[in-house]
Write a protein that holds these residues in place. Structure first.
Motif, PDB file in Angstrom:
ATOM      1  N   LEU A 160     -11.310   6.441  12.765  1.00  0.00           N
ATOM      2  CA  LEU A 160     -11.978   5.033  12.445  1.00  0.00           C
ATOM      3  C   LEU A 160     -13.001   4.733  13.453  1.00  0.00           C
ATOM      4  O   LEU A 160     -13.915   3.677  13.415  1.00  0.00           O
ATOM      5  CB  LEU A 160     -10.867   3.925  11.989  1.00  0.00           C
ATOM      6  N   CYS A 201       0.869  -1.347  -0.042  1.00  0.00           N
ATOM      7  CA  CYS A 201      -0.067   0.066  -0.030  1.00  0.00           C
ATOM      8  C   CYS A 201       0.937   1.274  -0.022  1.00  0.00           C
ATOM      9  O   CYS A 201       0.494   2.284  -0.731  1.00  0.00           O
ATOM     10  CB  CYS A 201      -0.871  -0.132   1.113  1.00  0.00           C
ATOM     11  N   PHE A 208      -7.856  -4.226   8.702  1.00  0.00           N
ATOM     12  CA  PHE A 208      -7.799  -3.114   8.035  1.00  0.00           C
ATOM     13  C   PHE A 208      -7.230  -1.836   8.584  1.00  0.00           C
ATOM     14  O   PHE A 208      -6.663  -0.999   7.844  1.00  0.00           O
ATOM     15  CB  PHE A 208      -9.399  -2.863   7.534  1.00  0.00           C
ATOM     16  N   THR A 264       0.229   2.305   7.248  1.00  0.00           N
ATOM     17  CA  THR A 264       0.684   2.750   5.902  1.00  0.00           C
ATOM     18  C   THR A 264       0.794   4.243   6.201  1.00  0.00           C
ATOM     19  O   THR A 264       1.911   4.794   5.802  1.00  0.00           O
ATOM     20  CB  THR A 264      -0.398   2.515   4.776  1.00  0.00           C
ATOM     21  N   TYR A 265      -0.068   4.957   6.744  1.00  0.00           N
ATOM     22  CA  TYR A 265       0.169   6.312   7.172  1.00  0.00           C
ATOM     23  C   TYR A 265       1.272   6.683   7.871  1.00  0.00           C
ATOM     24  O   TYR A 265       2.140   7.777   7.686  1.00  0.00           O
ATOM     25  CB  TYR A 265      -1.404   6.739   7.964  1.00  0.00           C
ATOM     26  N   VAL A 292      -4.282   0.487   7.564  1.00  0.00           N
ATOM     27  CA  VAL A 292      -4.311   1.824   7.189  1.00  0.00           C
ATOM     28  C   VAL A 292      -3.427   2.827   8.170  1.00  0.00           C
ATOM     29  O   VAL A 292      -2.667   3.578   7.476  1.00  0.00           O
ATOM     30  CB  VAL A 292      -5.848   2.355   7.418  1.00  0.00           C
ATOM     31  N   THR A 293      -3.458   2.444   9.394  1.00  0.00           N
ATOM     32  CA  THR A 293      -2.646   3.130  10.592  1.00  0.00           C
ATOM     33  C   THR A 293      -1.284   3.105  10.184  1.00  0.00           C
ATOM     34  O   THR A 293      -0.382   4.017   9.972  1.00  0.00           O
ATOM     35  CB  THR A 293      -2.881   2.528  11.723  1.00  0.00           C
ATOM     36  N   TRP A 346      -5.653   7.958  14.143  1.00  0.00           N
ATOM     37  CA  TRP A 346      -6.627   7.205  13.309  1.00  0.00           C
ATOM     38  C   TRP A 346      -7.517   6.367  13.915  1.00  0.00           C
ATOM     39  O   TRP A 346      -8.437   6.007  13.515  1.00  0.00           O
ATOM     40  CB  TRP A 346      -5.578   6.171  12.692  1.00  0.00           C
TER      41      TRP A 346
END
Length: 289
Positions: A129, A81, A157, A164-165, A161-162, A125
């Protein structure tokens, strides 16, 4: 004291302090962990021994195999990602952005989060979320959902996301550096030979940027592989990674030998990834593979 001995003494001090630091704070702790990994837990403590029971447990107990597989999966997804987002961004900055000021601002926008506390970035995050976060509020306001949904938090998920950021700057920086080093006349020569933009990218730009891609993958993968804060905040009960299990073994479980064995396995995996990346970078830079 003459000049030569003084220079030798100064050189010894300059080299001796870092070497002493490495020995005391790196090699010695590693040696202790390796030693503990062969010991036996005997309630309420553990006793010296030389046996492979801890390693056998790690590779035969399904729960530890599941944790290692989950950690490899999450780390790989985070790396992929990050690459999918970082490469187009870095490519735009190097080859398409004509304004030097805009390029600087966009690059700094990616690097700036590194100056903010890691824990704060992960907790943001969790807020986004959560059931009362920005994402749920937006979906409710647009009529997509009728009530807050808990599916965005406490799962894999949310972890991807976390992470990756948090780690995407470590993918952007080496790719950006690798793309900047590519001579512009190579693209012009490719166009003169009749190759279109896509063929030029696939046969010129992408291969020459692979050292940066390999470095970015290594950084994001290894950092994700060893992370334990984000899984704790957004992963939920089924989101434990290897680092979380190691922390539990050294903490609540008081099983230092098993925790040490797991740490050694984790170290071997990370060193293998770094070694493979180094070979790929050497090959990309014209070295021997």
């Amino acid at each position: 004291m003459s000049a030569a001995p003084r220079r030798n003494l100064a050189g010894a001090l300059i080299l001796g302090i870092p070497i002493l630091w490495i020995l005391v704070f790196m090699l010695l702790p590693y040696g202790i962990i390796v030693t503990y990994s062969f010991w036996i837990k005997k309630y309420p403590s553990f006793m010296p021994a030389f046996q492979l029971g801890n390693y056998v447990t790690l590779f035969t107990d399904p729960q530890y195999l599941q944790v290692m597989a989950r950690t490899l999966k999450i780390s790989t997804l985070v790396s992929l990602c990050s690459f999918a987002l970082a490469y187009p961004f870095a490519y735009y900055l190097v080859f398409r952005c004509r304004s030097q000021a805009l390029r600087t601002w966009l690059y700094m926008a990616v690097i700036a989060p590194l100056w903010v506390s890691y824990l704060l970035r992960a907790y943001v995050w969790k807020t986004i979320l959560g059931t009362e976060g920005i994402l749920n509020s937006f979906l409710i306001s647009t009529g997509i959902i009728a009530e807050p949904s808990p599916v965005f938090l406490y799962n894999q998920f949310a972890m991807v996301v976390t992470l990756t950021y948090i780690f995407i700057p470590f993918m952007v920086m080496p790719i950006y550096t690798a793309l900047e080093k590519i001579p512009r006349n190579l693209s012009e020569a490719s166009a003169d030979l009749g190759m279109g933009p896509w063929r030029t990218f696939l046969h010129v730009t992408l291969p020459l940027s692979m050292p940066g891609v390999a470095a970015g993958f290594t950084l994001t993968f290894c950092l994700s592989f060893g992370d334990f804060v984000a899984p704790f905040l957004v992963g939920g009960p089924d989101g434990n990674l290897v680092a979380n299990v190691i922390a539990t073994q050294f903490g609540a479980a008081l099983n230092w030998p098993l925790g040490s064995a797991l740490a050694i396995v984790m170290l071997i995996i990370v060193l293998s990834i770094v070694s493979l990346s180094d070979r790929l970078e050497s090959r990309g830079n014209g070295g021997e593979f």
